[in-house]
Write a protein that holds these residues in place. Structure first.
Motif, PDB file in Angstrom:
ATOM      1  N   LEU A 132      -1.784   3.312  -7.968  1.00  0.00           N
ATOM      2  CA  LEU A 132      -0.839   3.532  -6.868  1.00  0.00           C
ATOM      3  C   LEU A 132      -1.111   4.827  -6.113  1.00  0.00           C
ATOM      4  N   GLU A 133      -2.369   5.282  -6.157  1.00  0.00           N
ATOM      5  CA  GLU A 133      -2.776   6.324  -5.216  1.00  0.00           C
ATOM      6  C   GLU A 133      -2.699   5.721  -3.808  1.00  0.00           C
ATOM      7  N   PRO A 134      -2.494   6.576  -2.765  1.00  0.00           N
ATOM      8  CA  PRO A 134      -2.475   6.035  -1.402  1.00  0.00           C
ATOM      9  C   PRO A 134      -3.784   5.306  -1.064  1.00  0.00           C
ATOM     10  N   LEU A 135      -3.685   4.437  -0.076  1.00  0.00           N
ATOM     11  CA  LEU A 135      -4.841   3.746   0.497  1.00  0.00           C
ATOM     12  C   LEU A 135      -5.504   2.757  -0.454  1.00  0.00           C
ATOM     13  N   ARG A 136      -4.720   2.173  -1.345  1.00  0.00           N
ATOM     14  CA  ARG A 136      -5.202   1.046  -2.140  1.00  0.00           C
ATOM     15  C   ARG A 136      -4.158  -0.046  -2.017  1.00  0.00           C
ATOM     16  N   GLU A 137      -4.630  -1.280  -1.989  1.00  0.00           N
ATOM     17  CA  GLU A 137      -3.680  -2.384  -1.916  1.00  0.00           C
ATOM     18  C   GLU A 137      -3.440  -2.930  -3.324  1.00  0.00           C
ATOM     19  N   ASN A 138      -2.182  -3.152  -3.635  1.00  0.00           N
ATOM     20  CA  ASN A 138      -1.798  -3.617  -4.974  1.00  0.00           C
ATOM     21  C   ASN A 138      -0.777  -4.743  -4.905  1.00  0.00           C
ATOM     22  N   GLN A 139      -0.736  -5.536  -5.969  1.00  0.00           N
ATOM     23  CA  GLN A 139       0.421  -6.385  -6.245  1.00  0.00           C
ATOM     24  C   GLN A 139       1.307  -5.542  -7.156  1.00  0.00           C
ATOM     25  N   ILE A 140       2.515  -5.256  -6.727  1.00  0.00           N
ATOM     26  CA  ILE A 140       3.354  -4.301  -7.450  1.00  0.00           C
ATOM     27  C   ILE A 140       4.618  -4.998  -7.924  1.00  0.00           C
ATOM     28  N   ILE A 157       0.867  -1.185   0.000  1.00  0.00           N
ATOM     29  CA  ILE A 157       0.000   0.000   0.000  1.00  0.00           C
ATOM     30  C   ILE A 157       0.903   1.234   0.000  1.00  0.00           C
ATOM     31  N   VAL A 158       0.581   2.212  -0.845  1.00  0.00           N
ATOM     32  CA  VAL A 158       1.340   3.467  -0.836  1.00  0.00           C
ATOM     33  C   VAL A 158       0.902   4.283   0.384  1.00  0.00           C
ATOM     34  N   LEU A 159       1.860   4.659   1.229  1.00  0.00           N
ATOM     35  CA  LEU A 159       1.525   5.471   2.404  1.00  0.00           C
ATOM     36  C   LEU A 159       1.639   6.958   2.092  1.00  0.00           C
ATOM     37  N   MET A 175       5.144   5.077   9.356  1.00  0.00           N
ATOM     38  CA  MET A 175       6.381   5.634   8.792  1.00  0.00           C
ATOM     39  C   MET A 175       7.357   6.044   9.892  1.00  0.00           C
ATOM     40  N   ALA A 176       6.819   6.412  11.056  1.00  0.00           N
ATOM     41  CA  ALA A 176       7.699   6.821  12.151  1.00  0.00           C
ATOM     42  C   ALA A 176       8.413   5.618  12.781  1.00  0.00           C
ATOM     43  N   PHE A 177       7.711   4.491  12.918  1.00  0.00           N
ATOM     44  CA  PHE A 177       8.267   3.386  13.695  1.00  0.00           C
ATOM     45  C   PHE A 177       8.890   2.274  12.869  1.00  0.00           C
ATOM     46  N   LEU A 178       8.459   2.116  11.615  1.00  0.00           N
ATOM     47  CA  LEU A 178       8.917   0.935  10.864  1.00  0.00           C
ATOM     48  C   LEU A 178      10.221   1.209  10.136  1.00  0.00           C
ATOM     49  N   GLU A 179      10.972   0.133   9.926  1.00  0.00           N
ATOM     50  CA  GLU A 179      12.255   0.219   9.239  1.00  0.00           C
ATOM     51  C   GLU A 179      12.070  -0.143   7.768  1.00  0.00           C
ATOM     52  N   GLU A 180      12.941   0.383   6.943  1.00  0.00           N
ATOM     53  CA  GLU A 180      12.931  -0.003   5.549  1.00  0.00           C
ATOM     54  C   GLU A 180      13.465  -1.441   5.418  1.00  0.00           C
ATOM     55  N   ASP A 181      12.837  -2.212   4.537  1.00  0.00           N
ATOM     56  CA  ASP A 181      13.240  -3.606   4.269  1.00  0.00           C
ATOM     57  C   ASP A 181      13.270  -4.479   5.524  1.00  0.00           C
ATOM     58  N   ASP A 182      12.425  -4.177   6.489  1.00  0.00           N
ATOM     59  CA  ASP A 182      12.315  -4.992   7.696  1.00  0.00           C
ATOM     60  C   ASP A 182      10.858  -5.471   7.784  1.00  0.00           C
ATOM     61  N   LEU A 233       7.505   6.902  -4.174  1.00  0.00           N
ATOM     62  CA  LEU A 233       6.408   6.349  -3.384  1.00  0.00           C
ATOM     63  C   LEU A 233       6.975   5.695  -2.124  1.00  0.00           C
ATOM     64  N   VAL A 234       6.342   5.977  -0.980  1.00  0.00           N
ATOM     65  CA  VAL A 234       6.681   5.236   0.233  1.00  0.00           C
ATOM     66  C   VAL A 234       5.678   4.091   0.323  1.00  0.00           C
ATOM     67  N   LEU A 235       6.172   2.882   0.059  1.00  0.00           N
ATOM     68  CA  LEU A 235       5.323   1.694   0.045  1.00  0.00           C
ATOM     69  C   LEU A 235       5.441   0.975   1.374  1.00  0.00           C
ATOM     70  N   PHE A 236       4.315   0.508   1.891  1.00  0.00           N
ATOM     71  CA  PHE A 236       4.356  -0.439   3.010  1.00  0.00           C
ATOM     72  C   PHE A 236       4.026  -1.800   2.415  1.00  0.00           C
ATOM     73  N   THR A 237       5.038  -2.655   2.334  1.00  0.00           N
ATOM     74  CA  THR A 237       4.826  -3.973   1.739  1.00  0.00           C
ATOM     75  C   THR A 237       4.621  -5.003   2.833  1.00  0.00           C
ATOM     76  N   ARG A 238       3.879  -6.033   2.500  1.00  0.00           N
ATOM     77  CA  ARG A 238       3.589  -7.049   3.534  1.00  0.00           C
ATOM     78  C   ARG A 238       4.837  -7.825   3.919  1.00  0.00           C
ATOM     79  N   ASP A 239       5.694  -8.122   2.936  1.00  0.00           N
ATOM     80  CA  ASP A 239       6.817  -9.033   3.216  1.00  0.00           C
ATOM     81  C   ASP A 239       8.172  -8.349   3.338  1.00  0.00           C
ATOM     82  N   GLN A 240       8.255  -7.065   2.989  1.00  0.00           N
ATOM     83  CA  GLN A 240       9.565  -6.404   3.047  1.00  0.00           C
ATOM     84  C   GLN A 240       9.517  -5.085   3.808  1.00  0.00           C
ATOM     85  N   GLY A 241       8.458  -4.863   4.560  1.00  0.00           N
ATOM     86  CA  GLY A 241       8.380  -3.631   5.345  1.00  0.00           C
ATOM     87  C   GLY A 241       8.262  -2.397   4.455  1.00  0.00           C
TER      88      GLY A 241
END
Ligand SMILES: [Zn+2]
Length: 265
Positions: A61-69, A19-21, A110-117, A33-41
């Motif tokens: 890829l507008e925010p607040l939609r879930e996609n397979q990217i 999801i694009v945050l 975005m404040a608490f999560l790490e990239e690629d984690d 795009l700042v993406l929040f991915t399920r498997d790669q943070g």
């Protein structure tokens, strides 16, 4: 340089669910795009040509939609190749209060999560928040439940069951308690005066609401609400609690200035 599908080296591309945050403008044509991915943070990726209106991928890829990217490995940042929508949350976009909840939750992520984690449980919690933001649910209740449950998954769960000073179990009587921000949980009225740290008074009703929202799945909160004053007080207490945890969290330091410090009208 163009990035049509024909140019993609499949060995250097991969697909994520996400999801694009947030997005930023990059040059005349592109977006970051700042993406929040399920498997790669979290992932920061480039969307080539996405500033142009009406591009198909850009729309998905507008925010607040879930996609397979599908992403292609890039030198500094990976590049969006293709996006297939998997889930939309139209009710979120139809109401300012619901949209504000989704955006505030994205800021927390975005404040608490790490990239690629990877943080798949937090991803699923965010998706369930977006799905729960429909008519018939109270936005402030959903925000508080999301924040309490994301704190839990981050390892910052506020202790609400027993006084942090004397370890006496908190009963649902009509005593008053306090949420101690620094200690990370509840302090009973006997220990309050002798315990250091910033404390926010809490009624037994406020305590019961926090306990309920800490445990109840977000999709089971339809119809749950409370007095406006209690909801506003709970929101302020949780904002302060999150802000304090963010300051203690190296990754999140300096990223929480957006938290309003004044009470809502
Ligand atoms: Zn105590």
């Amino acid at each position: 340089m163009t990035h049509g599908e024909a140019n993609v080296d499949s060995a250097r591309s991969y697909t994520v669910q996400g999801i694009v945050l947030r997005h930023y403008v990059l040059g005349e044509n592109d977006k970051i795009l700042v993406l929040f991915t399920r498997d790669q943070g979290l992932k920061r990726v480039v969307g080539k040509g996405m500033r142009k209106a009406n591009t198909r991928i850009g729309g998905r890829l507008e925010p607040l939609r879930e996609n397979q990217i599908q992403l292609a490995k890039g030198r500094s940042m990976d590049v969006v190749v293709q996006a297939e929508g998997t889930q939309r949350f139209p009710a979120v976009m139809e109401d300012l209060d619901r949209l504000a909840v989704a955006i505030a939750a994205a800021e927390v992520l975005m404040a608490f999560l790490e990239e690629d984690d990877p943080a798949p449980e937090i991803y699923d919690l965010y998706v369930s928040l977006l799905a729960a933001l429909v008519p018939g649910t109270e936005p402030q209740v959903l925000t508080a439940a999301f924040e309490l449950q994301v704190l839990d998954l981050l390892g910052y769960r506020p202790e609400l069951d027993a006084c942090l000073a004397c370890e006496r179990a908190i009963e649902t009587g009509d005593e008053a308690y306090a949420l101690n921000i620094e200690a990370g949980g509840v302090i009973c009225d006997r220990c309050g005066p002798t315990t250091a740290g910033r404390q926010i008074r809490m009624s037994a009703g406020g305590w019961r609401l926090l306990r309920q929202l800490q445990e109840t799945p977000l999709d089971a909160l339809a119809g749950v609400t409370d007095e406006p004053r209690r909801l506003a007080g709970m929101r302020r207490a949780l904002r302060e609690y999150l802000g304090f945890r963010a300051e203690k969290d190296l990754k999140a330091q300096g990223m929480f200035e957006w938290i309003p410090t004044t009470a809502p009208a």
